[in-house]
Design a protein around this motif. Structure first.
Motif, PDB file in Angstrom:
ATOM      1  N   GLY A 267       0.828  -1.211   0.000  1.00  0.00           N
ATOM      2  CA  GLY A 267       0.000   0.000   0.000  1.00  0.00           C
ATOM      3  C   GLY A 267       0.862   1.261   0.000  1.00  0.00           C
ATOM      4  O   GLY A 267       0.567   2.236  -0.679  1.00  0.00           O
ATOM      5  N   ALA A 268       1.951   1.239   0.753  1.00  0.00           N
ATOM      6  CA  ALA A 268       2.853   2.387   0.798  1.00  0.00           C
ATOM      7  C   ALA A 268       3.579   2.546  -0.535  1.00  0.00           C
ATOM      8  O   ALA A 268       3.790   3.660  -1.014  1.00  0.00           O
ATOM      9  CB  ALA A 268       3.855   2.227   1.933  1.00  0.00           C
ATOM     10  N   ARG A 269       3.935   1.412  -1.148  1.00  0.00           N
ATOM     11  CA  ARG A 269       4.588   1.485  -2.462  1.00  0.00           C
ATOM     12  C   ARG A 269       3.655   2.074  -3.505  1.00  0.00           C
ATOM     13  O   ARG A 269       4.059   2.907  -4.322  1.00  0.00           O
ATOM     14  CB  ARG A 269       5.052   0.093  -2.893  1.00  0.00           C
ATOM     15  CG  ARG A 269       6.354  -0.319  -2.232  1.00  0.00           C
ATOM     16  CD  ARG A 269       6.819  -1.632  -2.767  1.00  0.00           C
ATOM     17  NE  ARG A 269       6.146  -2.648  -1.935  1.00  0.00           N
ATOM     18  CZ  ARG A 269       6.121  -3.927  -2.174  1.00  0.00           C
ATOM     19  NH1 ARG A 269       6.684  -4.414  -3.244  1.00  0.00           N
ATOM     20  NH2 ARG A 269       5.522  -4.759  -1.363  1.00  0.00           N
ATOM     21  N   ALA A 270       2.396   1.691  -3.469  1.00  0.00           N
ATOM     22  CA  ALA A 270       1.425   2.230  -4.424  1.00  0.00           C
ATOM     23  C   ALA A 270       1.229   3.724  -4.207  1.00  0.00           C
ATOM     24  O   ALA A 270       1.126   4.506  -5.160  1.00  0.00           O
ATOM     25  CB  ALA A 270       0.097   1.480  -4.291  1.00  0.00           C
ATOM     26  N   ALA A 271       1.198   4.144  -2.934  1.00  0.00           N
ATOM     27  CA  ALA A 271       1.040   5.572  -2.639  1.00  0.00           C
ATOM     28  C   ALA A 271       2.249   6.360  -3.138  1.00  0.00           C
ATOM     29  O   ALA A 271       2.110   7.455  -3.690  1.00  0.00           O
ATOM     30  CB  ALA A 271       0.842   5.766  -1.136  1.00  0.00           C
ATOM     31  N   LEU A 272       3.420   5.806  -2.960  1.00  0.00           N
ATOM     32  CA  LEU A 272       4.624   6.481  -3.453  1.00  0.00           C
ATOM     33  C   LEU A 272       4.624   6.569  -4.980  1.00  0.00           C
ATOM     34  O   LEU A 272       5.039   7.579  -5.541  1.00  0.00           O
ATOM     35  CB  LEU A 272       5.882   5.754  -2.965  1.00  0.00           C
ATOM     36  CG  LEU A 272       6.267   5.985  -1.518  1.00  0.00           C
ATOM     37  CD1 LEU A 272       7.473   5.125  -1.141  1.00  0.00           C
ATOM     38  CD2 LEU A 272       6.565   7.440  -1.259  1.00  0.00           C
ATOM     39  N   ARG A 273       4.149   5.527  -5.635  1.00  0.00           N
ATOM     40  CA  ARG A 273       4.086   5.565  -7.105  1.00  0.00           C
ATOM     41  C   ARG A 273       3.137   6.650  -7.593  1.00  0.00           C
ATOM     42  O   ARG A 273       3.430   7.361  -8.531  1.00  0.00           O
ATOM     43  CB  ARG A 273       3.649   4.202  -7.641  1.00  0.00           C
ATOM     44  CG  ARG A 273       4.744   3.208  -7.690  1.00  0.00           C
ATOM     45  CD  ARG A 273       4.334   1.961  -8.476  1.00  0.00           C
ATOM     46  NE  ARG A 273       5.151   0.848  -8.058  1.00  0.00           N
ATOM     47  CZ  ARG A 273       4.727  -0.159  -7.309  1.00  0.00           C
ATOM     48  NH1 ARG A 273       3.475  -0.235  -6.928  1.00  0.00           N
ATOM     49  NH2 ARG A 273       5.553  -1.113  -6.956  1.00  0.00           N
ATOM     50  N   THR A 274       1.975   6.774  -6.950  1.00  0.00           N
ATOM     51  CA  THR A 274       1.024   7.806  -7.375  1.00  0.00           C
ATOM     52  C   THR A 274       1.572   9.203  -7.098  1.00  0.00           C
ATOM     53  O   THR A 274       1.388  10.115  -7.900  1.00  0.00           O
ATOM     54  CB  THR A 274      -0.334   7.621  -6.678  1.00  0.00           C
ATOM     55  OG1 THR A 274      -0.142   7.638  -5.272  1.00  0.00           O
ATOM     56  CG2 THR A 274      -1.016   6.361  -7.127  1.00  0.00           C
ATOM     57  N   LEU A 275       2.257   9.382  -5.980  1.00  0.00           N
ATOM     58  CA  LEU A 275       2.867  10.685  -5.684  1.00  0.00           C
ATOM     59  C   LEU A 275       3.952  11.022  -6.710  1.00  0.00           C
ATOM     60  O   LEU A 275       4.062  12.154  -7.177  1.00  0.00           O
ATOM     61  CB  LEU A 275       3.464  10.697  -4.275  1.00  0.00           C
ATOM     62  CG  LEU A 275       2.480  10.858  -3.125  1.00  0.00           C
ATOM     63  CD1 LEU A 275       3.215  10.731  -1.790  1.00  0.00           C
ATOM     64  CD2 LEU A 275       1.771  12.184  -3.215  1.00  0.00           C
ATOM     65  N   ALA A 276       4.739  10.030  -7.053  1.00  0.00           N
ATOM     66  CA  ALA A 276       5.803  10.256  -8.031  1.00  0.00           C
ATOM     67  C   ALA A 276       5.223  10.553  -9.410  1.00  0.00           C
ATOM     68  O   ALA A 276       5.773  11.353 -10.164  1.00  0.00           O
ATOM     69  CB  ALA A 276       6.726   9.050  -8.099  1.00  0.00           C
TER      70      ALA A 276
END
Length: 78
Positions: free
Chosen positions: A12-21
């Protein structure tokens, strides 16, 4: 190195980081002038250089003057 760090995060944190990036614009696009805005970076115009006046065009001039003076004093020149 960051890839290894990302694998330690929950999915979930990886997905959030991808969307932020993905939302964040690239650094190259946001790079603006590195110098203060309004500051003229062109160098000022330089004054033209002029050669100094010639002070000794004929190095034997003093010798000629001394010879002429001596010849006039001796009566050889009128």
């Amino acid at each position: 190195m960051l890839d290894r760090l990302a694998t330690l995060l929950p999915s979930g944190a990886r997905a959030a980081l991808r969307t932020l990036a993905a939302r964040r614009p690239a650094r190259q696009a946001e790079a603006g002038p590195t110098i203060l805005p309004g500051l003229d970076t062109k160098p000022a115009a330089m004054p033209p250089l002029h050669a100094p006046a010639a002070t000794n065009d004929n190095p034997l001039q003093t010798v000629h003057e001394a010879v002429e003076r001596d010849l006039r004093a001796g009566g050889y020149l009128g």
